[in-house]
Write a protein that holds these residues in place. Structure first.
Motif, PDB file in Angstrom:
ATOM      1  N   PRO A  92       1.229  15.659  -1.295  1.00 27.34           N
ATOM      2  CA  PRO A  92       0.226  15.915  -2.329  1.00 27.34           C
ATOM      3  C   PRO A  92       0.716  15.602  -3.742  1.00 27.34           C
ATOM      4  N   GLU A  93       2.012  15.775  -3.995  1.00 25.77           N
ATOM      5  CA  GLU A  93       2.529  15.474  -5.332  1.00 25.77           C
ATOM      6  C   GLU A  93       2.471  13.976  -5.610  1.00 25.77           C
ATOM      7  N   VAL A  94       2.831  13.176  -4.613  1.00 24.62           N
ATOM      8  CA  VAL A  94       2.781  11.722  -4.778  1.00 24.62           C
ATOM      9  C   VAL A  94       1.340  11.239  -4.906  1.00 24.62           C
ATOM     10  N   ILE A  95       0.483  11.692  -4.004  1.00 27.08           N
ATOM     11  CA  ILE A  95      -0.931  11.309  -4.063  1.00 27.08           C
ATOM     12  C   ILE A  95      -1.533  11.760  -5.392  1.00 27.08           C
ATOM     13  N   GLY A  96      -1.141  12.938  -5.852  1.00 30.22           N
ATOM     14  CA  GLY A  96      -1.641  13.421  -7.130  1.00 30.22           C
ATOM     15  C   GLY A  96      -1.235  12.535  -8.290  1.00 30.22           C
ATOM     16  N   TYR A  97       0.008  12.045  -8.253  1.00 29.63           N
ATOM     17  CA  TYR A  97       0.454  11.150  -9.320  1.00 29.63           C
ATOM     18  C   TYR A  97      -0.336   9.836  -9.290  1.00 29.63           C
TER      19      TYR A  97
ATOM     20  N   PRO B 280       4.593  -6.636 -23.036  1.00 34.26           N
ATOM     21  CA  PRO B 280       3.171  -6.969 -23.128  1.00 34.26           C
ATOM     22  C   PRO B 280       2.317  -5.840 -22.542  1.00 34.26           C
ATOM     23  N   ALA B 281       1.032  -5.849 -22.843  1.00 34.54           N
ATOM     24  CA  ALA B 281       0.109  -5.006 -22.098  1.00 34.54           C
ATOM     25  C   ALA B 281       0.176  -5.424 -20.635  1.00 34.54           C
ATOM     26  N   LEU B 282       0.137  -4.442 -19.733  1.00 28.15           N
ATOM     27  CA  LEU B 282       0.327  -4.730 -18.306  1.00 28.15           C
ATOM     28  C   LEU B 282      -0.768  -4.084 -17.468  1.00 28.15           C
ATOM     29  N   TYR B 283      -1.320  -4.876 -16.559  1.00 28.66           N
ATOM     30  CA  TYR B 283      -2.237  -4.365 -15.536  1.00 28.66           C
ATOM     31  C   TYR B 283      -1.538  -4.577 -14.194  1.00 28.66           C
ATOM     32  N   VAL B 284      -1.221  -3.485 -13.509  1.00 29.16           N
ATOM     33  CA  VAL B 284      -0.492  -3.517 -12.241  1.00 29.16           C
ATOM     34  C   VAL B 284      -1.373  -2.931 -11.161  1.00 29.16           C
ATOM     35  N   ASP B 285      -1.451  -3.585 -10.021  1.00 21.90           N
ATOM     36  CA  ASP B 285      -2.221  -2.975  -8.936  1.00 21.90           C
ATOM     37  C   ASP B 285      -1.428  -2.962  -7.638  1.00 21.90           C
ATOM     38  N   THR B 286      -1.840  -2.079  -6.736  1.00 28.05           N
ATOM     39  CA  THR B 286      -1.182  -1.921  -5.442  1.00 28.05           C
ATOM     40  C   THR B 286      -2.174  -1.305  -4.470  1.00 28.05           C
ATOM     41  N   GLY B 287      -1.787  -1.262  -3.198  1.00 31.13           N
ATOM     42  CA  GLY B 287      -2.596  -0.611  -2.165  1.00 31.13           C
ATOM     43  C   GLY B 287      -1.760   0.438  -1.462  1.00 31.13           C
ATOM     44  N   LEU B 288      -2.316   1.617  -1.284  1.00 30.86           N
ATOM     45  CA  LEU B 288      -1.559   2.710  -0.678  1.00 30.86           C
ATOM     46  C   LEU B 288      -1.015   2.316   0.688  1.00 30.86           C
ATOM     47  N   TRP B 289      -1.767   1.509   1.436  1.00 32.92           N
ATOM     48  CA  TRP B 289      -1.401   1.181   2.814  1.00 32.92           C
ATOM     49  C   TRP B 289      -0.713  -0.174   2.938  1.00 32.92           C
ATOM     50  N   ASP B 290      -0.255  -0.690   1.827  1.00 37.91           N
ATOM     51  CA  ASP B 290       0.419  -1.988   1.835  1.00 37.91           C
ATOM     52  C   ASP B 290       1.670  -1.933   2.716  1.00 37.91           C
ATOM     53  N   SER B 291       1.745  -2.850   3.679  1.00 38.18           N
ATOM     54  CA  SER B 291       2.918  -2.933   4.552  1.00 38.18           C
ATOM     55  C   SER B 291       3.849  -4.070   4.139  1.00 38.18           C
ATOM     56  N   GLN B 292       3.437  -4.878   3.181  1.00 40.24           N
ATOM     57  CA  GLN B 292       4.248  -6.005   2.735  1.00 40.24           C
ATOM     58  C   GLN B 292       5.125  -5.591   1.543  1.00 40.24           C
TER      59      GLN B 292
END
Length: 688
Positions: free
Chosen positions: A44-49, A616-628
């Motif tokens: 829950p702490e990680v998901i909360g972050y 620079p300004a940064l836009y970073v994205d990810t997926g919780l279920w990323d296996s790569q």
């Protein structure tokens, strides 16, 4: 710049906790955000972050919501609602994929004999995805008689698929429960037998080939082959002749094929034993094998061997010789000719070699483009089907008569409201700091002025020998119509200029990829294609590593950057062999258990090289279920950047809690993220 996206919201701050990362040879370093790794995805702490970061991104983007939504409507408005692919013929059936108005997912269908016959729906992606937040059909295959279809589906985004089989006459689906497989299916010699690749439960990589009987329980599936070396990827294919099942075992610098008659997979034979620095692949038709190999040929050559001589490399006969100026890619066998993809002058082309007559390159009318072999299901034809695209030309399907040279356009993907004549593309050569010329593909709307005032988006990938070809991108016209230019930097680490281009951008030469990207930016600014303070940069996955390294090395060159599912914690990940892909990639990045690679990787690892400087300004994205690239890599990187960087430029982390490495898969919804990033970028560049 007084930017709407830079005011008011306060970003979350991730706690720090002591944690040492050690190597087998004794080196260690502190990783205070290691706690963000949660293999269960349930802490829950990680998901909360992660949720807090999403909430912060929402807040920052609120003033830009209208721009984001307008971009989404604009981009998706180019999609033809009821589009369909060009049908191809196989064994008396015409197969195609179509979309329905409002549908996110494809419908797979066929017609018997001609396209005027009644339609038979094989799979309806929209119905299969109903009620699911994520859905993907990874592979599908028709049984030998045409009576059944098998497919692999994923409804999580983890790239761990489930096998399904459907009887096409009745619509009945066999729920055999074979789970944890790769999207890689091959039918056997009858409609009852299927071969699939089973993934390892921990590394998630394919490591076993199994034989499944339709309707049987998975426990009864027969083991055909198990690979014990975790540095090899495993896949299966059926040869062009439909006679053999082949298991393809592939590492960065070594391959091995094991094949057997489809009717008797127990009698596998090794096509050529694996050894380091020896790569090959092969296909079979007409009583002989054709082999593509780098054996004494860095840019590859084509060789042949008779059925009776398989297993003895000394009996291979050269057919198409190695060339220093051209790289031989994938090939397709036909009864009366062979076609293969050729990389020369930085472009991917198609070359045809007839049984009688001279070889020829399929023609093009543009300076920068990409060609590739398309679906050619039947070897008995004299028509070769191929795909074509450029930065101004949407994906098109062509065919050429190998005997006469006649070309005919079968379809150009419709892009509503788009007029290709309004845009221009260029091929440029940028000097790298070591004197190497880096090819650059550039596109802009006609009327664009090289006055040093425009905004520019520069993209690259530059790893694994994967080339960033100049193909049409449905979203990019939204930038060009606003006066921007768009460039693809074909940096080292790809394979655009041949095998040496890849070798010069990996292992202990990896930094060439990063400096090439920076040098291309400097060249484009110097030549007036962009203002020095209006350059954006973008890359994903290994291209996200590129973004992270460039942000550390040359932050002053870029106003804003996009890092998609970025591989930024290089050393920690490559030290952990339990993580998917790690062991397979020691020959790409190096093994940090060895000091020379550890020190070199550490010297560019984006997470480790974050320093007290303006970014620079940064836009970073990810997926919780990323296996790569596991979600915690970008999460940790963002946390460290927040703690160390000295600027007040916005830093956004967007985590898709319901997807993996590729994000959402629907044809409309996948542009939600693009629209958000574009809105953020346009704001930072001052583009209205």
């Amino acid at each position: 710049m007084d930017s709407a996206a830079a005011r008011d919201p306060v970003p979350p701050v991730a706690a720090t906790r002591p944690h040492q990362i050690t190597t087998p040879f004794g080196a260690s370093r502190e990783d205070p955000w290691y706690w963000l790794r949660d293999d269960t995805r349930e802490n829950p702490e990680v998901i909360g972050y992660l949720n807090a970061e999403n909430a912060y991104t929402d807040a920052v983007m609120t003033p830009l919501a209208a721009t984001r939504d307008a971009l989404f409507d604009e981009i998706t408005g180019r999609i033809k609602a009821d589009d369909a692919s060009v049908p191809y013929r196989e064994k008396g059936w015409w197969y195609y994929v179509r979309f329905e108005e409002g549908g996110e997912y494809p419908v797979y269908a066929r017609r018997r004999g001609s396209m005027e016959a009644p339609e038979e729906i094989l799979l309806d992606g929209n119905a299969l995805a109903e009620g699911k937040s994520y859905y993907q059909i990874g592979d599908w295959a028709i049984s030998p008689s045409g009576a059944r279809i098998a497919w692999a589906e994923d409804d999580v985004g983890r790239r761990q698929y489930v096998l399904k089989v459907k009887d096409l006459a009745t619509g009945a689906v066999h729920e055999d429960g074979v789970a944890g497989i790769a999207p890689n299916l091959v039918w056997g010699a009858d409609d009852e037998t299927l071969y699939y690749v089973e993934n390892h439960p921990e590394t998630l990589l394919g490591y076993r080939v199994k034989q499944h009987r339709v309707g049987a329980a998975p426990a009864a599936d027969r083991l055909v082959y198990e690979e014990g070396d975790e540095t090899f990827y495993l896949s299966i294919t059926r040869t062009r002749s439909e006679r053999y099942l082949c298991i393809d075992l592939r590492a960065t610098v070594s391959t091995e094929m094991r094949c057997a008659e489809l009717a008797d997979p127990s009698r596998l034979f090794v096509f050529a034993p694996r050894q380091r620095d020896f790569l090959y692949d092969a296909d079979h038709l007409g009583g002989r094998w054709v082999i593509r190999t780098d054996w004494r040929a860095p840019n590859y050559r084509l060789m042949t061997v008779a059925d009776a001589d398989v297993g003895d490399r000394a009996r291979w006969q050269e057919w198409i010789a190695h060339r220093e100026d051209a790289f031989i890619g994938g090939f397709e066998l036909f009864d009366d000719f062979i076609a293969f993809e050729e990389r020369s002058e930085g472009l991917r082309r198609v070359r045809v070699i007839p049984k009688a007559g001279d070889s020829f390159l399929v023609a093009s009318d543009e300076p920068a483009y990409v060609m590739g072999l398309s679906t050619n299901a039947e070897p008995g034809t004299h028509w070769l089907r191929y795909g074509y695209s450029s930065l101004t030309t949407p994906q098109s399907t062509w065919e050429v008569d190998v005997a006469s040279g006649e070309r005919r356009l079968l379809k150009t993907d419709p892009v509503l409201g788009y007029d290709a004549s309004l845009y221009a593309t260029e091929r440029l050569w940028a000097p790298a700091r070591d004197g190497t010329k880096i090819p650059v593909s550039l596109v802009y709307r006609k009327g664009f002025e090289r006055n040093g005032r425009a905004a520019l988006l520069q993209y690259a990938y530059g790893s694994y020998g994967a080339s960033s070809d100049p193909r049409f991108n449905l979203a990019v016209p939204s930038l060009l119509d606003r006066g921007m230019a768009y460039a693809i930097a074909h940096i080292r680490g790809g394979q655009e200029m041949g095998r040496h281009w890849y070798e010069d951008g990996k292992l202990l030469h990896k930094k060439n990829s990063f400096t090439d990207f920076i040098d291309v930016t400097d060249f484009l600014v110097r030549e007036g294609y962009a203002a020095k303070d209006r350059v954006a940069a973008a890359g994903g996955s290994a291209g996200g590593l590129l973004m992270g390294a460039v942000a550390n090395m040359a932050p002053d060159r870029y106003a804003v950057m996009y890092a998609g599912v970025p591989f930024v914690d290089v050393v920690t990940t490559m030290l952990d062999t339990s993580i998917p892909l790690t062991t397979n990639e020691f020959d790409e990045w190096g093994n940090p258990a060895e000091p020379v690679y550890y020190e070199y990787m550490l010297s560019y690892s984006p997470y480790d090289q974050v320093k007290a400087q303006d970014y620079p300004a940064l836009y970073v994205d990810t997926g919780l279920w990323d296996s790569q690239v596991q979600y915690w890599e970008p999460a940790k990187w963002v946390a460290r950047l927040r703690a160390v960087k000295t600027d007040d430029n916005p830093l956004l982390l967007r985590t898709d809690m319901e997807a993996g490495h590729g994000g959402k898969t629907g044809r409309y919804v996948r542009f939600r993220r693009t629209s958000e990033w574009y809105a953020f970028m346009l704001d930072r560049l001052g583009v209205r």
